[in-house]
Structures are given as C-alpha cells and as structure tokens.
Motif scaffolding. Sequence first.
Motif, PDB file in Angstrom:
ATOM      1  N   LYS A 121       3.965   0.278   2.166  1.00  7.80           N
ATOM      2  CA  LYS A 121       3.919  -0.565   3.354  1.00  7.80           C
ATOM      3  C   LYS A 121       3.581  -1.991   2.938  1.00  7.80           C
ATOM      4  CE  LYS A 121       1.532  -1.076   7.824  1.00  7.80           C
ATOM      5  NZ  LYS A 121       0.466  -0.520   8.690  1.00  7.80           N
ATOM      6  N   PHE A 122       4.391  -2.947   3.436  1.00  8.73           N
ATOM      7  CA  PHE A 122       4.129  -4.349   3.148  1.00  8.73           C
ATOM      8  C   PHE A 122       3.186  -4.897   4.198  1.00  8.73           C
ATOM      9  CE2 PHE A 122       5.254  -8.844   4.013  1.00  8.73           C
ATOM     10  CZ  PHE A 122       4.789  -9.398   2.826  1.00  8.73           C
ATOM     11  N   VAL A 167       0.853  -1.185   0.000  1.00  8.57           N
ATOM     12  CA  VAL A 167       0.000   0.000   0.000  1.00  8.57           C
ATOM     13  C   VAL A 167       0.888   1.234   0.000  1.00  8.57           C
ATOM     14  CG1 VAL A 167      -1.810   1.268   1.210  1.00  8.57           C
ATOM     15  CG2 VAL A 167      -1.796  -1.232   1.264  1.00  8.57           C
ATOM     16  N   VAL A 168       0.626   2.170  -0.918  1.00  7.42           N
ATOM     17  CA  VAL A 168       1.393   3.416  -0.963  1.00  7.42           C
ATOM     18  C   VAL A 168       0.953   4.304   0.198  1.00  7.42           C
ATOM     19  CG1 VAL A 168       1.994   5.451  -2.325  1.00  7.42           C
ATOM     20  CG2 VAL A 168       1.589   3.263  -3.477  1.00  7.42           C
ATOM     21  N   ILE A 169       1.885   4.594   1.131  1.00  6.00           N
ATOM     22  CA  ILE A 169       1.549   5.407   2.298  1.00  6.00           C
ATOM     23  C   ILE A 169       2.226   6.781   2.248  1.00  6.00           C
ATOM     24  CG2 ILE A 169       1.131   3.411   3.775  1.00  6.00           C
ATOM     25  CD1 ILE A 169       3.899   3.848   5.002  1.00  6.00           C
ATOM     26  N   GLN A 170       3.055   7.009   1.219  1.00  8.61           N
ATOM     27  CA  GLN A 170       3.677   8.323   1.060  1.00  8.61           C
ATOM     28  C   GLN A 170       4.067   8.495  -0.408  1.00  8.61           C
ATOM     29  OE1 GLN A 170       6.854   9.386   3.854  1.00  8.61           O
ATOM     30  NE2 GLN A 170       7.912  10.514   2.230  1.00  8.61           N
ATOM     31  N   GLY A 171       3.754   9.675  -0.947  1.00 10.91           N
ATOM     32  CA  GLY A 171       4.097   9.952  -2.332  1.00 10.91           C
ATOM     33  C   GLY A 171       2.876  10.365  -3.125  1.00 10.91           C
ATOM     34  N   LEU A 205      10.901  -9.690   3.354  1.00 11.02           N
ATOM     35  CA  LEU A 205       9.961  -8.698   3.852  1.00 11.02           C
ATOM     36  C   LEU A 205       9.205  -9.242   5.056  1.00 11.02           C
ATOM     37  CD1 LEU A 205       8.469  -7.333   0.495  1.00 11.02           C
ATOM     38  CD2 LEU A 205       9.973  -6.111   2.090  1.00 11.02           C
ATOM     39  N   ASN A 206       9.061  -8.383   6.050  1.00 16.49           N
ATOM     40  CA  ASN A 206       8.258  -8.704   7.228  1.00 16.49           C
ATOM     41  C   ASN A 206       7.041  -7.798   7.278  1.00 16.49           C
ATOM     42  OD1 ASN A 206      10.110 -10.693   8.426  1.00 16.49           O
ATOM     43  ND2 ASN A 206      11.480  -8.932   8.702  1.00 16.49           N
ATOM     44  N   ASP A 207       5.980  -8.300   7.877  1.00 14.20           N
ATOM     45  CA  ASP A 207       4.748  -7.531   7.967  1.00 14.20           C
ATOM     46  C   ASP A 207       5.018  -6.147   8.570  1.00 14.20           C
ATOM     47  OD1 ASP A 207       1.907  -7.176   7.797  1.00 14.20           O
ATOM     48  OD2 ASP A 207       1.839  -7.443   9.985  1.00 14.20           O
ATOM     49  N   GLY A 208       4.549  -5.107   7.883  1.00 16.21           N
ATOM     50  CA  GLY A 208       4.723  -3.751   8.372  1.00 16.21           C
ATOM     51  C   GLY A 208       5.949  -3.034   7.848  1.00 16.21           C
ATOM     52  N   ASP A 209       6.822  -3.743   7.123  1.00 16.61           N
ATOM     53  CA  ASP A 209       8.018  -3.090   6.568  1.00 16.61           C
ATOM     54  C   ASP A 209       7.637  -1.940   5.651  1.00 16.61           C
ATOM     55  OD1 ASP A 209       9.927  -4.573   7.852  1.00 16.61           O
ATOM     56  OD2 ASP A 209      10.308  -5.953   6.185  1.00 16.61           O
ATOM     57  N   ARG A 210       8.427  -0.857   5.738  1.00 18.37           N
ATOM     58  CA  ARG A 210       8.269   0.285   4.849  1.00 18.37           C
ATOM     59  C   ARG A 210       9.326   0.202   3.745  1.00 18.37           C
ATOM     60  NH1 ARG A 210       4.709   0.917   9.133  1.00 18.37           N
ATOM     61  NH2 ARG A 210       3.722   2.973   9.131  1.00 18.37           N
ATOM     62  N   ARG A 254      -2.819   3.973  -3.303  1.00 18.02           N
ATOM     63  CA  ARG A 254      -2.838   2.842  -4.231  1.00 18.02           C
ATOM     64  C   ARG A 254      -2.376   1.575  -3.518  1.00 18.02           C
ATOM     65  NH1 ARG A 254      -0.099   3.273  -9.906  1.00 18.02           N
ATOM     66  NH2 ARG A 254      -1.227   1.294 -10.077  1.00 18.02           N
ATOM     67  N   GLN A 255      -2.943   0.455  -3.902  1.00 20.34           N
ATOM     68  CA  GLN A 255      -2.518  -0.808  -3.312  1.00 20.34           C
ATOM     69  C   GLN A 255      -2.365  -1.858  -4.400  1.00 20.34           C
ATOM     70  OE1 GLN A 255      -5.606  -3.115  -1.165  1.00 20.34           O
ATOM     71  NE2 GLN A 255      -6.751  -1.198  -1.108  1.00 20.34           N
TER      72      GLN A 255
END
Length: 565
Positions: A119-120, A33-37, A105-110, A42-43
């Motif tokens: 955000k993953f 999920v795009v959280i900045q930019g 990748l771990n859950d919550g990684d940016r 978008r997801q």
Amino acid sequence: MNDKHDDTANQTQVYTRAEMENSDGGQGTARLVVIQGPELGRQFTLDSDEMVIGRADECDLHLSASGISRRHCRIERKDRQFWIEDLNSTNHTRINEVVTEREKLNDGDRIRLGQTVLKFIGADNPEAAWLEKIHDEASRDPDTGLFNRHHFLAQLEAAVAGANATPEESGGGVIYLNLDASAAIRNRIGMSGMDHLLGRIGRRLDEVLRNEDIPARLGEHSLVVLAPGLDAAALDRLAETLRRFISEEVFAINKHEVAASASIGICPLSLRIGEPDMLLVCAARAADQAQADGGNRCRTYQPEVSAASASDNERAMLGLMREALNKNTLQTLFQPAVSTGNEELTHYQLLPRLLTDDDQLITAADFIPVAERHNHVLELDRWMSVRALTVIREQLGRDRPIRLFISQSAASLADGTRFEALAKNLEKRIAEDRLLVAEFRHADLNNHLKAARALLPRLRELGLGISISGVGDEARPELLLNHFDVDYIKMTPRFAAGIGADPKVSKQFDHLAKTFHEAGARIIISQVEDAETMGRMWNSRADLLQGNFIQRPTQTPDFNLHEDE
C-alpha cells in the motif's frame, strides 16, 4: 542539537532528525507497507529520488517473496510526486489490480508484485506520520534514546549487502565504543545512571556525526556507530574525534560528576569481510585490544587472509579475490603452449593467482569455483580480458607478438556488450592475427547453447580467437562443430595419458584430429608432465602442447624452446 535536550531530566529525551525536519507540520514520509504476502507488515520509507524493488540483493527495496522478479519495478520521486515503472518483470506490476508500465502513485494505491501487495501511503496522509512514529519507537533503545541493537544490525546487514553487490570498495565501517572502567562507574551511579550516561554520550557524539551515520546502543556498556561512505583515513579521524569528545566531557549523572573515556575499535567495510556479524566481531576485537593497551585509545582491525584461512573460509577467499580485482593486485602467470610445427608465434595461457597475506599463491582451480558459486566470476572474466590486452600490447611494442588465451566463464556468454566495447579499441594487428583468444569450457557451451551460438560467431567477427576446453570425454564431441567455428580445441587430460599408450584412446583421437583439422581448428594437448608424454604427444597430430614439463607458469612471457641451441 544540544538545545533540543533537557539535561535536568532523569530520562534522556531524544528528538530524531525526522522529527526535527517535520516539527512544523507533523508530516510523515511517504512509504510502502506490505499488506498482503509472506512479508506482511514490512514498511519501506520512500526517501530517495529513485528506488528499485526486487529480489536481487542490490535492490534498494528488497522483497524475497515468490512471483517477484530480481529487478521488478522502479519508484521515482519527482516534484513531491511518486511514479512507478515496471522493469520488464515476469509477473508484471499491477496498480489496483490493473497491469501498468508506468503510472503516478496516489495515496492509498495498492501495488501488486506477484503474491505480494503493498500500500502506498503519501506523505500528507496522517497515517504516514503515525507509522513513522511507531517505526521510530520500535527502532530505539528506551533507556538511552539511541537506536537499538535490532535496528543497527538490520542497517549493518543492508550496508554489507550493498558493499557485496559491487566490485568497488564502498567505504565506511563500524566504530565500536567500549566504556572504560564500566564496572566502577556502574557501582557509583547504578544501572539507571549507566543508561543515562550512555544516552548522554550518544547525544554528545551526535554533535559530530553526520545524518547518514547510525549510532546505537549495543550492550550494557557499549555503543556502536555505522559510518557509511568514509575512506579508512576519514574513519580513523571520526573515531578519534568521538574518543576525544567523550574524554573531554564531565557528565553530571544523578548528582555525580563522571569523567568517562572509551576504548574504540574500528573495522572498515571490507571485501574481505562479507558477513555483518563478522564485521561487528572484528570491531569489538579491536576495541578489546584498545582496552588491553590501556584504554582511551583507538585501534583498527586489519583483516588478514592466509592460504589456510582462505581454503577454510569461502567468504575470505571471495573477499581476497574481489579486493585484488579492485586494487588491481591480482597476480598473473604465463604458461606457454609450444607448437609441434614451425610456427614462430608463441602461445600462452594467462593464469590468475591470488596472493595471500602469508605470501602464498592460490590457484584459479581453488578460487574460481568460489567466485562462480557467489556470482562474482564475471568480475574476474572482465579483469582478465583487460589484463590480457595490456600484455599483448606491451609485447607488440617490444616487437615480440604473442597470442594469449584467457579462460572465460559461462557468465560471460551473456556479456556481449563487454566484448563489443573491448573490440572497439583493438589494434589491427591484434584483430587480424587473433592474438587474444577467449576460451570457454565445452560443458558451459552445451548448457548455454543459445547464448553461445549468439556470442561466439560475433567474437570471431570482432577479431577474437575462440578456444573450447574440456573436449573429448562426452559422446561424439565433434558435434560441437555443428554450432561453432572455432580456432582451438583443448582436449581433456586423458588424451595426454592415452595417446600412443592406449589403442582405444589413440583411435578416438585420430578420428577427432582429422575432423577438427578439416574444420580449421587446431588441437591443444595439456598436462604434458614428463619426457615420455612429451615424446608421444610430439609425434601425434596435436598442434600445441602445454604442461609443466615444457615450462611451469612464470611471471613473464619469455619462453624460448630453442634457447639452449
């Protein structure tokens, strides 16, 4: 799938395939999920084993924000775990603000890509199921449960972009269904009944559609299906099956029994139709034709490209070229370059031509600039090199050796791997006599000097000849010899007009001819269009003459200057 629906309800209840697959645990699908930019919100669902993220149209996950490379990074899924790998991006890939080359990748990684942060969200995270539900609701038509127009157009755009990114026909197409006698049916069952009917029809069709097919409600009484990966025959069969499934069913709607039928239009994904909107319009036109022919039948839109439509529409021109390359139907003509000396070997320029549906030939000067603007000229360069070698081998087999010149674009200066592969199978005679000559424009070499200085010497080592065209209009053109060893120099058209007629041009040509000859290069004068020009050029220091006065381009390499003697 029918047992998942309650036919007695007034409102159609729909279970998505994702809901069916995850109904036992309520688990969602891993996503970014795009959280900045600039593309905030978008997801992207991570539902493939390998996905490339970048700005290029062919990327699986396309992000266009600044700071993102064309192919920035890759996501891989292995044993229910996800790994990210940087693809030598300019601005690097950062996980939680730390530069990485490859990492799990771990859950919550940016994930930071330039100015964009994603955000993953792992599949086990409850947020994944919630996001999936929100996304599904946003992509569905509330009255029928089918995908809505917005979602369908987004999927169609992605499918067309994918088809445009490869020279091969990708298959698939759009199936457009218009409900026959829709006004009369609506008068019987009302608007809400019509919504219910379309939902019931959609569910009926879902019995034969594949998981990858995308059925959607497009209008008040029309449905549409995006069916990827099918060839034309399979697309026709699917459309006919859909038509039959509708016409054989009697639908119980609001205490009414409705016998429905549909007029169906089919438009295959075609290299000739490069725009998603036009693909949809063409399918709709075919459906209208099916309705005009009496309804309850299928019609296929066959896109035709005339010379006039190609000249007015770059996309049509580009599609025609790419289709010709894919089907190996590009036309080639041969124009000889006659030697002013005693050389017996005949030289030819291999000229590509596009054949339109009204049997007109479009010249390279008209379609190559279009291919260059749309970044598809490399496909043409590669095809021409293979075609030239085929012709040379055919002529050698007839004991009629010829030398062929093929024009190559600036894009080929970075395509050394292709030339290496081509040269691996060169026969000794072809390499020793340099029977295949790659011709580059002087302006392109100047604009890409570093790549040219790396490639051209290697081509000569591999046994290819080198020709440089468009020489003479710039200041001190002889300076190109400081960078390259070349076999041929093709002068600009003003020399054909000026040598022997304009003292200034004649003097410049004498100087250049002396310099080029001392370097071992032979000089070609093109556009010899009349007897007067032919006479002046024959007595000049040119080595080869080319033009329509000598011979217009022909379909076969059979020129003989002395055939009437």
